[in-house]
Motif scaffolding. Structure first.
Motif, PDB file in Angstrom:
ATOM      1  N   MET A   9      -7.580   9.405   0.244  1.00 10.40           N
ATOM      2  CA  MET A   9      -6.374   8.844  -0.352  1.00 10.40           C
ATOM      3  C   MET A   9      -6.789   7.520  -0.976  1.00 10.40           C
ATOM      4  SD  MET A   9      -2.802   7.787   1.476  1.00 10.40           S
ATOM      5  CE  MET A   9      -2.035   6.245   0.993  1.00 10.40           C
ATOM      6  N   VAL A  10      -6.765   7.457  -2.305  1.00  8.68           N
ATOM      7  CA  VAL A  10      -7.037   6.213  -3.018  1.00  8.68           C
ATOM      8  C   VAL A  10      -5.697   5.504  -3.133  1.00  8.68           C
ATOM      9  CG1 VAL A  10      -7.878   5.168  -5.150  1.00  8.68           C
ATOM     10  CG2 VAL A  10      -8.982   7.231  -4.239  1.00  8.68           C
ATOM     11  N   ALA A  11      -5.558   4.394  -2.422  1.00 12.76           N
ATOM     12  CA  ALA A  11      -4.270   3.712  -2.277  1.00 12.76           C
ATOM     13  C   ALA A  11      -4.267   2.392  -3.031  1.00 12.76           C
ATOM     14  CB  ALA A  11      -3.997   3.457  -0.795  1.00 12.76           C
ATOM     15  N   THR A  12      -3.184   2.142  -3.748  1.00  7.89           N
ATOM     16  CA  THR A  12      -3.050   0.858  -4.435  1.00  7.89           C
ATOM     17  C   THR A  12      -1.595   0.404  -4.439  1.00  7.89           C
ATOM     18  OG1 THR A  12      -3.671  -0.397  -6.416  1.00  7.89           O
ATOM     19  CG2 THR A  12      -2.775   1.801  -6.774  1.00  7.89           C
ATOM     20  N   THR A  13      -1.415  -0.888  -4.255  1.00  5.27           N
ATOM     21  CA  THR A  13      -0.075  -1.471  -4.373  1.00  5.27           C
ATOM     22  C   THR A  13       0.123  -1.873  -5.828  1.00  5.27           C
ATOM     23  OG1 THR A  13      -0.853  -3.705  -3.869  1.00  5.27           O
ATOM     24  CG2 THR A  13      -0.140  -2.350  -2.013  1.00  5.27           C
ATOM     25  N   THR A  14       1.366  -1.846  -6.255  1.00  4.34           N
ATOM     26  CA  THR A  14       1.645  -2.170  -7.644  1.00  4.34           C
ATOM     27  C   THR A  14       3.082  -2.648  -7.800  1.00  4.34           C
ATOM     28  OG1 THR A  14       1.377  -1.382  -9.917  1.00  4.34           O
ATOM     29  CG2 THR A  14       2.389   0.154  -8.346  1.00  4.34           C
ATOM     30  N   TYR A  15       3.356  -3.222  -8.950  1.00  4.64           N
ATOM     31  CA  TYR A  15       4.724  -3.510  -9.381  1.00  4.64           C
ATOM     32  C   TYR A  15       4.682  -3.644 -10.899  1.00  4.64           C
ATOM     33  CZ  TYR A  15       3.757  -8.592  -9.650  1.00  4.64           C
ATOM     34  OH  TYR A  15       3.263  -9.828  -9.972  1.00  4.64           O
ATOM     35  N   ALA A  16       5.827  -3.640 -11.542  1.00  9.16           N
ATOM     36  CA  ALA A  16       5.923  -3.510 -13.000  1.00  9.16           C
ATOM     37  C   ALA A  16       4.983  -4.442 -13.792  1.00  9.16           C
ATOM     38  CB  ALA A  16       7.369  -3.685 -13.446  1.00  9.16           C
ATOM     39  N   PRO A  17       4.838  -5.722 -13.453  1.00 16.90           N
ATOM     40  CA  PRO A  17       3.929  -6.562 -14.249  1.00 16.90           C
ATOM     41  C   PRO A  17       2.466  -6.105 -14.220  1.00 16.90           C
ATOM     42  CG  PRO A  17       5.455  -7.955 -13.048  1.00 16.90           C
ATOM     43  CD  PRO A  17       5.643  -6.543 -12.538  1.00 16.90           C
ATOM     44  N   MET A  18       2.085  -5.276 -13.253  1.00 21.65           N
ATOM     45  CA  MET A  18       0.711  -4.773 -13.171  1.00 21.65           C
ATOM     46  C   MET A  18       0.436  -3.690 -14.213  1.00 21.65           C
ATOM     47  SD  MET A  18      -0.829  -6.529 -10.896  1.00 21.65           S
ATOM     48  CE  MET A  18      -2.256  -5.597 -10.381  1.00 21.65           C
ATOM     49  N   GLU A  19       1.460  -3.270 -14.941  1.00 26.40           N
ATOM     50  CA  GLU A  19       1.273  -2.223 -15.946  1.00 26.40           C
ATOM     51  C   GLU A  19       0.226  -2.631 -16.991  1.00 26.40           C
ATOM     52  OE1 GLU A  19       3.832   0.674 -18.920  1.00 26.40           O
ATOM     53  OE2 GLU A  19       4.886  -0.803 -17.699  1.00 26.40           O
ATOM     54  N   ILE A  20       0.035  -3.911 -17.199  1.00 26.92           N
ATOM     55  CA  ILE A  20      -0.960  -4.353 -18.184  1.00 26.92           C
ATOM     56  C   ILE A  20      -2.380  -3.924 -17.799  1.00 26.92           C
ATOM     57  CG2 ILE A  20       0.428  -6.315 -18.973  1.00 26.92           C
ATOM     58  CD1 ILE A  20      -1.419  -8.147 -17.315  1.00 26.92           C
ATOM     59  N   ASN A  79       1.644  -1.426   4.454  1.00 28.03           N
ATOM     60  CA  ASN A  79       2.178  -0.724   5.624  1.00 28.03           C
ATOM     61  C   ASN A  79       2.763   0.631   5.239  1.00 28.03           C
ATOM     62  OD1 ASN A  79       1.427  -2.614   7.545  1.00 28.03           O
ATOM     63  ND2 ASN A  79       3.342  -3.752   7.367  1.00 28.03           N
ATOM     64  N   VAL A  80       3.441   0.700   4.092  1.00 25.93           N
ATOM     65  CA  VAL A  80       3.976   1.973   3.608  1.00 25.93           C
ATOM     66  C   VAL A  80       2.826   2.939   3.317  1.00 25.93           C
ATOM     67  CG1 VAL A  80       5.182   3.088   1.672  1.00 25.93           C
ATOM     68  CG2 VAL A  80       6.133   1.007   2.710  1.00 25.93           C
ATOM     69  N   LEU A  86      -1.372   8.074   7.564  1.00 27.77           N
ATOM     70  CA  LEU A  86      -1.422   8.572   8.937  1.00 27.77           C
ATOM     71  C   LEU A  86      -0.639   9.872   9.114  1.00 27.77           C
ATOM     72  CD1 LEU A  86      -1.137   5.201  10.880  1.00 27.77           C
ATOM     73  CD2 LEU A  86      -3.179   6.650  10.631  1.00 27.77           C
ATOM     74  N   LYS A  87       0.375  10.087   8.291  1.00 27.63           N
ATOM     75  CA  LYS A  87       1.195  11.302   8.390  1.00 27.63           C
ATOM     76  C   LYS A  87       0.695  12.428   7.483  1.00 27.63           C
ATOM     77  CE  LYS A  87       5.314   8.643   9.489  1.00 27.63           C
ATOM     78  NZ  LYS A  87       6.596   8.137   8.992  1.00 27.63           N
ATOM     79  N   SER A  88      -0.299  12.142   6.660  1.00 22.34           N
ATOM     80  CA  SER A  88      -0.775  13.110   5.670  1.00 22.34           C
ATOM     81  C   SER A  88      -2.088  13.752   6.102  1.00 22.34           C
ATOM     82  CB  SER A  88      -0.943  12.417   4.312  1.00 22.34           C
ATOM     83  OG  SER A  88       0.303  11.922   3.864  1.00 22.34           O
ATOM     84  N   GLN A  89      -2.602  14.612   5.263  1.00 18.37           N
ATOM     85  CA  GLN A  89      -3.806  15.377   5.572  1.00 18.37           C
ATOM     86  C   GLN A  89      -5.069  14.787   4.947  1.00 18.37           C
ATOM     87  OE1 GLN A  89      -3.818  18.073   7.727  1.00 18.37           O
ATOM     88  NE2 GLN A  89      -1.746  17.338   8.088  1.00 18.37           N
ATOM     89  N   TYR A  90      -5.107  13.494   4.750  1.00 18.86           N
ATOM     90  CA  TYR A  90      -6.297  12.846   4.208  1.00 18.86           C
ATOM     91  C   TYR A  90      -7.264  12.534   5.352  1.00 18.86           C
ATOM     92  CZ  TYR A  90      -3.198  12.021   0.253  1.00 18.86           C
ATOM     93  OH  TYR A  90      -2.317  12.178  -0.787  1.00 18.86           O
ATOM     94  N   ASP A  91      -8.551  12.485   5.002  1.00 18.18           N
ATOM     95  CA  ASP A  91      -9.572  12.134   5.986  1.00 18.18           C
ATOM     96  C   ASP A  91      -9.872  10.633   5.973  1.00 18.18           C
ATOM     97  OD1 ASP A  91     -10.214  14.879   6.858  1.00 18.18           O
ATOM     98  OD2 ASP A  91     -10.885  15.096   4.777  1.00 18.18           O
ATOM     99  N   LEU A  92      -9.809  10.027   4.801  1.00 19.00           N
ATOM    100  CA  LEU A  92     -10.138   8.612   4.634  1.00 19.00           C
ATOM    101  C   LEU A  92      -9.179   7.986   3.642  1.00 19.00           C
ATOM    102  CD1 LEU A  92     -13.993   9.055   4.175  1.00 19.00           C
ATOM    103  CD2 LEU A  92     -12.855   8.227   6.238  1.00 19.00           C
TER     104      LEU A  92
END
Length: 156
Positions: A9-20, A79-80, A86-92
């Motif tokens: 799972m490649v995870a990233t936080t974002t919000y609208a100003p990051m669209e750039i 945290n989200v 933790l609830k998904s089927q990813y290994d890392l």
């Protein structure tokens, strides 16, 4: 795990100003030589417009509450993402910032390291070549001519 290749799972936080940064970020993730991954965003924008755009591009998007205090917003989004992992089927899970463009072999090298916890940081030149990183034991800056990832572990 598919054919001994962990699902990441490649995870990233974002919000609208990051669209750039979105186009370059997606290009960097798309160039990864390791392909058994899914990109998951956690958006803490006030409006749903950016989330809808990301979903329209085919990405999984989770939502967290917006917060004017940046470190609190990032913590809540992490945290989200963690709870979803933790609830998904990813290994890392690989946490990468949306304003970074990782070199193409980063995910491959992280998986090859086969460690419980890995931390990496690097400095790129204008050609996106890794110029230097730090030695986790000595905390000294070390230079590179080729992609090398220095990994350190934290035992559970």
């Amino acid at each position: 795990m598919v054919n001994n290749y962990p699902k990441i799972m490649v995870a990233t936080t974002t919000y609208a100003p990051m669209e750039i940064y979105l186009k370059q970020f997606l290009a960097g993730i798309g160039r990864q030589t390791y392909k058994n991954y899914e990109l998951v965003f956690c958006d803490n924008s006030k409006e749903n417009t950016y989330s809808e755009k990301l979903e329209g591009l085919g990405y999984k998007v989770l939502k967290s509450k917006p917060n004017p205090v940046i470190h609190t917003a990032v913590r809540d989004a992490m945290n989200v993402l963690r709870d979803y992992f933790l609830k998904s089927q990813y290994d890392l899970m690989w946490i990468v910032e949306q304003d970074q463009v990782p070199p193409s072999k980063t995910l491959e090298k992280l998986v090859e390291a086969n460690k419980d916890v890995i931390g990496i940081s690097y400095l790129l030149n204008k050609n996106n070549d890794i110029v230097c990183t730090h030695d986790p034991k000595t905390h000294q800056i070390i230079t590179y001519s080729e992609l090398q990832i220095m990994a350190h572990t934290q035992n559970k």
